[in-house]
Design an enzyme around this catalytic site. Structure first.
Site, short mmCIF file in Angstrom:
data_model
loop_
_atom_site.label_atom_id
_atom_site.label_comp_id
_atom_site.label_asym_id
_atom_site.label_seq_id
_atom_site.Cartn_x
_atom_site.Cartn_y
_atom_site.Cartn_z
CG ASN A 80 -0.38 -0.07 2.65
OD1 ASN A 80 1.26 0.00 2.28
ND2 ASN A 80 -1.28 0.88 4.14
CE LYS A 110 -8.65 -22.74 7.97
NZ LYS A 110 -9.99 -22.48 7.43
CB THR A 118 18.64 -6.47 7.41
OG1 THR A 118 18.38 -7.25 8.16
CG2 THR A 118 18.97 -6.57 5.82
CE1 TYR A 123 8.57 -3.65 13.32
CE2 TYR A 123 10.28 -4.18 14.70
CZ TYR A 123 9.57 -3.92 13.46
OH TYR A 123 10.31 -4.43 12.52
P1 NAD Z 1 9.76 -1.41 4.31
O1 NAD Z 1 9.31 0.00 5.20
O2 NAD Z 1 11.11 -0.47 3.81
O3 NAD Z 1 8.94 -2.50 3.33
C1 NAD Z 1 8.54 -2.43 4.36
C2 NAD Z 1 6.59 -2.49 3.36
O4 NAD Z 1 5.54 -2.85 4.20
C3 NAD Z 1 6.88 -0.99 2.53
O5 NAD Z 1 6.55 -1.10 0.95
C4 NAD Z 1 5.53 -0.47 3.03
O6 NAD Z 1 4.25 0.66 2.27
C5 NAD Z 1 4.68 -2.09 3.15
N1 NAD Z 1 3.56 -2.05 4.28
C6 NAD Z 1 3.12 -1.91 5.45
N2 NAD Z 1 2.16 -1.60 5.33
C7 NAD Z 1 1.24 -2.18 5.05
C8 NAD Z 1 0.29 -2.39 4.90
N3 NAD Z 1 -1.05 -2.51 5.62
N4 NAD Z 1 -0.60 -3.36 3.35
C9 NAD Z 1 0.27 -3.74 1.79
N5 NAD Z 1 1.55 -2.67 2.54
C10 NAD Z 1 2.11 -2.47 3.65
O7 NAD Z 1 10.96 -2.09 5.89
P2 NAD Z 1 12.15 -3.42 5.44
O8 NAD Z 1 12.91 -2.79 6.03
O9 NAD Z 1 11.75 -3.61 4.53
O10 NAD Z 1 11.39 -4.30 6.55
C11 NAD Z 1 10.52 -5.23 6.04
C12 NAD Z 1 10.09 -6.23 6.57
O11 NAD Z 1 11.06 -7.13 7.42
C13 NAD Z 1 9.09 -5.60 7.89
O12 NAD Z 1 8.13 -6.85 8.02
C14 NAD Z 1 10.25 -5.03 8.85
O13 NAD Z 1 9.51 -5.72 9.96
C15 NAD Z 1 11.15 -6.41 8.68
N6 NAD Z 1 12.02 -6.24 9.55
C16 NAD Z 1 13.13 -5.22 8.91
C17 NAD Z 1 14.25 -5.48 9.18
C18 NAD Z 1 15.49 -4.23 8.86
O14 NAD Z 1 16.31 -4.08 9.14
N7 NAD Z 1 15.35 -3.84 7.73
C19 NAD Z 1 14.80 -5.56 11.16
C20 NAD Z 1 13.47 -6.72 11.18
C21 NAD Z 1 12.45 -7.02 10.84
#
Ligand code: NAD
Ligand code: UDP
Length: 312
Positions: A32, A104, A174, A144
């Site tokens: 989104n 599912k 990351t 979170y």
């Molecule tokens: P990011 O913000 O770049 O990407 C997250 C994406 O999710 C975005 O494109 C956003 O628009 C989309 N999004 C959020 N809510 C949404 C919804 N309701 N419907 C559809 N899309 C939605 O962040 P990222 O670093 O790429 O993280 C990706 C995943 O990895 C996340 O779940 C995050 O919690 C997890 N994570 C990342 C890290 C890191 O270091 N990058 C560490 C731990 C966990």
């Protein structure tokens, strides 16, 4: 093979789409754009790729078969999730619930992106998957941490009660190309501050530690976990731990910047230490990180330099 990647227009999701396309999957990216950007997908030129603008907290239906669902949608930077607390809780709860329902319905395998934040401000270092964590549920970061803990719990409930084939990856810090320059996380902040010769903002006294994993290593770990038959949580991250102050010095040194380090308030509940115990990933997935900090940072710095030069 048909895969869905939620959050596919974000930093990690877009790299995952690339890897899946390379492996020959048909990929549907659902996002989104709340923190992502379709610019992260502009380079993809494949008739096996589809992008759908959709909020996964609302149900979604597909006619065709789906084999794998990678559920990465969620704000991920502390600055983002503190600005979007309700969306963060909803995507962890309702988004995960909807993706479990889809898995599912389709008999698909689902992997959820969990986080080292489920360990909160850990009292055990490094953190093995068997550690239950130290999270403040009513602090600002709780939106979170608890969303992700709930996501893990509902995923295991669907696995145990409905027999859904599930995977849980706990991702540690990351970094790499396609992070948003202004997402507030330490890597883009320090790199962009150093490139512009602005002050480097270390929060607290910089003695808190983090362990930074380069994106290609992380994505390979996620792919291996999805393709494995392992259904407990798995930490994926780079165990090379350093203080935030040392990290600032490292960035200044690699860039050769004249930036000065300044100290700002430490955010509430900022974890004092963080380092993954990756014994499980090594044993079960035969995975360990390959890219060292200097090599990863050089690639990331080049990415941010290019963005800046394209602006001018
Ligand atoms: P990011 O913000 O770049 O990407 C997250 C994406 O999710 C975005 O494109 C956003 O628009 C989309 N999004 C959020 N809510 C949404 C919804 N309701 N419907 C559809 N899309 C939605 O962040 P990222 O670093 O790429 O993280 C990706 C995943 O990895 C996340 O779940 C995050 O919690 C997890 N994570 C990342 C890290 C890191 O270091 N990058 C560490 C731990 C966990
Ligand atoms: N941090 C910092 N300066 C910044 C941004 C972050 O000192 O400009 C610190 C932050 O307080 C934390 C660490 O760097 O201790 C990592 O922060 P980040 O936001 O990248 O993610 P976190 O690991 O806290 O989820």
């Amino acid at each position: 093979m048909k895969s869905i990647v939620t959050g596919g227009a974000g930093f990690l999701g877009s790299h995952l789409c690339d890897l899946l396309l390379e492996k020959g999957h048909e990929v549907v990216c659902i996002d989104n754009l709340v923190t992502g950007n379709t610019k992260n997908l502009d380079h993809i030129n494949s008739d096996k790729f589809t992008y759908l603008k959709h909020d996964v907290t609302k149900p979604i239906y597909f006619d065709d078969k789906i084999d794998y669902i990678f559920h990465l949608a969620s704000p991920a930077s502390p600055v983002d999730y503190l600005e979007l607390p309700i969306q963060t809780l909803k995507v962890g709860a309702l988004g995960t619930y909807n993706m479990l329902g889809l898995a599912k319905e389709k008999g698909a395998r689902l992997l959820i992106a969990s986080t080292s934040e489920v360990y909160g401000d850990p009292q055990v270092n490094p953190q093995p998957e068997t550690y239950w964590g130290n999270v403040n549920p009513i602090g600002p970061r709780g939106v979170y941490d608890e969303a992700k803990r709930y996501a893990e719990a509902i995923t295991m409930a669907y696995h145990r009660y409905h027999g859904i084939d599930t995977r849980i990856v706990r991702i540690f810090n990351t970094y790499g190309p396609r992070m948003r320059a202004n997402d507030g996380r330490v890597v883009p902040n320090f790199i962009n501050q150093a490139l512009k010769e602005e002050d480097i903002t270390v929060y607290g006294n910089g003695s808190q530690t983090r362990s930074f994993c380069y994106v290609s290593d992380l994505i390979e770990g996620i792919y291996r976990l999805m393709m494995s038959d392992f259904t407990d949580s798995v930490n994926i991250g780079n165990p090379a731990e350093m203080t935030v102050l040392k990290f600032a010095e490292e960035v200044i040194d690699i860039i050769g910047s004249k930036s000065k380090i300044v100290f700002k308030d430490l955010p509430v509940d900022d974890p004092k230490v963080r380092r993954p115990d990756i014994s499980r990933a090594k044993e079960v997935l035969k995975w360990e990180p390959k890219v060292g900090l200097r090599e990863g940072l050089e690639k990331t710095i080049r990415y941010f330099e290019n963005i800046e030069s394209n602006k001018n």
